[in-house]
Design a protein around this motif. Structure first.
Motif, PDB file in Angstrom:
ATOM      1  N   PHE A 111       0.867  -1.275  -0.012  1.00  0.00           N
ATOM      2  CA  PHE A 111      -0.448  -0.049   0.006  1.00  0.00           C
ATOM      3  C   PHE A 111       0.444   0.946  -0.163  1.00  0.00           C
ATOM      4  CE2 PHE A 111      -2.220   3.439   2.613  1.00  0.00           C
ATOM      5  CZ  PHE A 111      -3.125   3.455   1.371  1.00  0.00           C
ATOM      6  N   GLU A 112       1.702   1.314   0.399  1.00  0.00           N
ATOM      7  CA  GLU A 112       2.737   2.663   0.402  1.00  0.00           C
ATOM      8  C   GLU A 112       3.508   2.499  -0.625  1.00  0.00           C
ATOM      9  OE1 GLU A 112       2.660   5.238   3.118  1.00  0.00           O
ATOM     10  OE2 GLU A 112       0.951   4.123   4.294  1.00  0.00           O
ATOM     11  N   PHE A 119       1.187   4.089  -3.098  1.00  0.00           N
ATOM     12  CA  PHE A 119       0.751   5.613  -2.252  1.00  0.00           C
ATOM     13  C   PHE A 119       1.657   6.189  -2.461  1.00  0.00           C
ATOM     14  CE2 PHE A 119       1.885   8.966   0.925  1.00  0.00           C
ATOM     15  CZ  PHE A 119      -0.023   9.333   0.656  1.00  0.00           C
ATOM     16  N   CYS A 125      -3.517  11.812   1.945  1.00  0.00           N
ATOM     17  CA  CYS A 125      -2.809  11.935   3.060  1.00  0.00           C
ATOM     18  C   CYS A 125      -3.658  10.816   3.971  1.00  0.00           C
ATOM     19  CB  CYS A 125      -1.389  12.878   2.952  1.00  0.00           C
ATOM     20  SG  CYS A 125      -0.341  12.843   1.998  1.00  0.00           S
ATOM     21  N   ASN A 143      -5.004   7.626   3.451  1.00  0.00           N
ATOM     22  CA  ASN A 143      -3.624   7.032   4.056  1.00  0.00           C
ATOM     23  C   ASN A 143      -3.472   7.036   5.664  1.00  0.00           C
ATOM     24  OD1 ASN A 143      -0.844   5.892   5.017  1.00  0.00           O
ATOM     25  ND2 ASN A 143      -0.274   6.381   2.951  1.00  0.00           N
ATOM     26  N   TYR A 148      -5.333  -3.252   3.380  1.00  0.00           N
ATOM     27  CA  TYR A 148      -5.114  -2.061   2.563  1.00  0.00           C
ATOM     28  C   TYR A 148      -4.910  -1.874   1.328  1.00  0.00           C
ATOM     29  CZ  TYR A 148      -1.873  -1.000   6.859  1.00  0.00           C
ATOM     30  OH  TYR A 148      -2.066  -0.058   8.258  1.00  0.00           O
TER      31      TYR A 148
END
Length: 200
Positions: A121-122, A125, A170, A173, A192
């Motif tokens: 996920f990160e 992102f 953001c 997240n 996620y």
């Protein structure tokens, strides 16, 4: 430790070293049949056999005999929260979870699954944020620049749609991380989405 746990631990350690069963047999000076029987849980290595296997795998006998994945909801909580480091820099939101995942993925239940989902996920992102920032800023912002959140807040002073989208991403997240902290405390699997499955 029961036979099945011992067998799965030896197999996991063998794979981590990148050995086939044949290579482990050769390195440990045991027969291939013995290695196969140990990994199937048909026999338990004791004494000399255990010593040879641990030497070949470069681990301590205690590492094998005392191993069993434990439950640690606290570590899962901290692992999820480590994703918040993206606030300081998006790459930190990837690096810190990767380090935490590597350290405990085989030792604590749920860390392997949660870590992979969070990292995927990160990464997704970060790629999305920087693609948007590069397009909208005409190449002004790069990965080594300030965090996406700083950029979004500074751009928000102009009340642009672009800055609002980055800020919303953001906030999404952050809310997803908080939701998964709650899920981990309840013993539920993390979720996620969306995330490109870089790590399976």
């Amino acid at each position: 430790m029961d036979k099945e746990n011992l067998a799965s631990k030896i197999k996991a350690l063998r794979k981590r070293r990148g050995f086939s069963q044949e290579q482990l047999a050769e390195e440990s000076a045991l027969s291939l049949r013995t290695v196969q029987r140990i990994e199937k849980g048909e026999t338990v290595p004791h004494g000399d056999s255990l010593r040879k296997i641990t030497q070949a795998l470069k681990v301590n006998p205690d590492d094998i005999l005392e191993w069993a994945p434990t439950e640690d909801k606290g570590y899962l909580t901290v692992l999820n929260l480590s994703g918040l480091s993206f606030i300081f820099h998006p790459l930190l939101g990837i690096i810190i979870p990767i380090v935490m995942w590597i350290l405990k993925k085989d030792k604590i239940k749920g860390v392997d699954d949660t870590g992979k989902k969070l990292i995927n996920f990160e990464i997704t992102f970060t790629l999305l944020i920087y693609a948007l920032l590069l397009v909208w800023s005409g190449g002004k912002y790069w990965i080594w620049d300030v965090s996406a959140l700083d950029v979004a807040i500074s751009l928000l002073s102009t009340f642009s749609i672009e800055a609002s989208i980055v800020l919303l991403l953001c906030l999404y997240n952050i809310s997803l991380i908080i939701m998964n902290v709650i899920r981990s405390k309840k013993g539920l699997k993390s979720s996620y989405v969306p995330a490109i499955p870089f790590m399976r």
